[in-house]
Design an enzyme around this catalytic site. Structure first.
Site, short mmCIF file in Angstrom:
data_model
loop_
_atom_site.label_atom_id
_atom_site.label_comp_id
_atom_site.label_asym_id
_atom_site.label_seq_id
_atom_site.Cartn_x
_atom_site.Cartn_y
_atom_site.Cartn_z
CG ASP A 98 -1.77 -1.20 1.37
OD1 ASP A 98 -1.24 -2.30 1.21
OD2 ASP A 98 -2.97 -1.06 1.65
CD GLU A 121 -6.91 0.85 0.19
OE1 GLU A 121 -8.06 1.00 -0.23
OE2 GLU A 121 -6.63 0.69 1.39
CG ASN A 122 -4.08 3.56 1.79
OD1 ASN A 122 -3.62 2.43 1.99
ND2 ASN A 122 -5.30 3.88 2.16
CG ASN A 136 -10.43 -0.46 2.90
OD1 ASN A 136 -9.27 -0.75 2.59
ND2 ASN A 136 -10.71 0.30 3.94
CG HIS A 137 -9.39 3.73 1.94
ND1 HIS A 137 -10.46 4.14 2.72
CD2 HIS A 137 -8.42 3.34 2.80
CE1 HIS A 137 -10.13 4.00 4.00
NE2 HIS A 137 -8.90 3.52 4.07
CG HIS A 166 -7.02 -4.22 0.37
ND1 HIS A 166 -5.77 -3.67 0.29
CD2 HIS A 166 -7.75 -3.35 1.09
CE1 HIS A 166 -5.75 -2.50 0.92
NE2 HIS A 166 -6.95 -2.29 1.42
CG HIS A 211 -6.66 -3.54 4.86
ND1 HIS A 211 -7.13 -2.27 4.58
CD2 HIS A 211 -7.27 -3.91 6.03
CE1 HIS A 211 -7.99 -1.90 5.52
NE2 HIS A 211 -8.08 -2.87 6.41
CG HIS A 251 -0.91 0.18 5.85
ND1 HIS A 251 -0.99 1.56 5.80
CD2 HIS A 251 -1.80 -0.26 4.92
CE1 HIS A 251 -1.88 1.93 4.89
NE2 HIS A 251 -2.39 0.82 4.35
#
Length: 269
Positions: free
Chosen positions: A8, A39-40, A68-69, A153, A178, A180
């Site tokens: 991520d 995604e981040n 999820n983001h 994820h 996810h 991290h």
């Protein structure tokens, strides 16, 4: 066939780490396929913009996965349908979900598939990832695709390991994202499928999984909501893995983790 995967990417520092180190890692490991979870990637640490997606691709990514983001930045709806190299989780519910959950590549004549999945334990509601990937893998095998990489994820180690065992012998690799935090369990399951519970994150190392630590501590102390912001100072971290797959059988042959931070400076070996 060599795969390179980065965990991520978080905020501005994550983008900086990718820009700095991904070209060097590609020169060292010479991957045929490079995958980055983005995604981040926004400066707020949630979602992705078209500029950030293009930045990851320019740095050397072949495929960018999400999680999820995925929908946190509304701009994504303006471009996700136009690219097959940006993946949102396959098992998002609904009949007309924007974007794609799988990407198919041709690597020197070998068909390759990259799949993005999202877990359900302690996460927003999605359709069953086991059922979704089960049907997709059957279709890919029927189409002659043997080299398959899965970014799962998910929050819990148990769900990730269960998915890995569910897919053992059916996919080449399953790597978790996810949480991290890179795990120390890279392995080849049944001499067939590479597995790593979590690849870790790429971004600021000083905070709490990428966020400034003071608001996080206050939330734990008070049990009240606090606004989180991406850490922008201090050292960076880059986490991921590199793995080798037999292009003919799709079986994984080797997997190793990658970690670059203050304690583990990059050395081209």
């Amino acid at each position: 066939m060599q795969f390179l995967f980065l965990g991520d990417v978080v905020g501005d520092m994550g983008m900086q780490m990718v820009t700095q180190y991904l070209p060097q890692l590609k020169k060292e490991f010479k991957p045929q396929v490079t995958i980055v979870n983005g995604e981040n990637a926004t400066n707020q640490g949630r979602g992705i913009t078209q500029a950030r997606f293009k930045g990851l691709m320019k740095a050397g990514a072949d495929v960018v996965t999400l999680g999820n983001h995925a929908w946190n930045n509304q701009e994504i709806f303006t471009f996700i349908d136009q690219t097959t190299n940006l993946l949102r989780p396959l098992n998002y519910p609904g009949e007309h979900v924007p974007g794609h959950g799988v990407c198919r590549l041709n690597v020197n004549g070998t068909p390759v598939a990259v799949i993005n999945l999202q877990g359900r334990v302690f996460m927003e509601g999605t359709d069953d990832p086991f059922a979704a990937v089960d049907h997709l893998v059957e279709d890919l095998h029927a189409a002659g695709v043997r080299v398959i990489f899965v970014d799962f994820h998910a929050e819990t180690t148990s769900e990730k390991k269960a998915m890995a065992l569910f897919l053992t012998g059916r996919v080449s690799a399953i790597v978790g994202t996810h949480t991290h935090v890179q795990t120390n369990d890279s392995q080849i399951l049944d001499h067939q499928t590479a597995f790593l519970t979590d690849a870790g994150m790429t971004g600021p190392a000083a905070g709490v999984i990428g966020m400034e630590y003071q608001p996080v501590i206050q939330k734990f102390l008070t049990a009240r909501p606090h606004r989180f912001a991406v850490q922008t100072t201090g050292a960076g971290i880059l986490s991921g893995c590199v793995l080798n797959v037999d292009a003919q059988t799709g079986r994984a042959k080797k997997i190793r983790t990658i970690l670059i931070d203050a304690e583990h400076p990059y050395q081209n070996v």
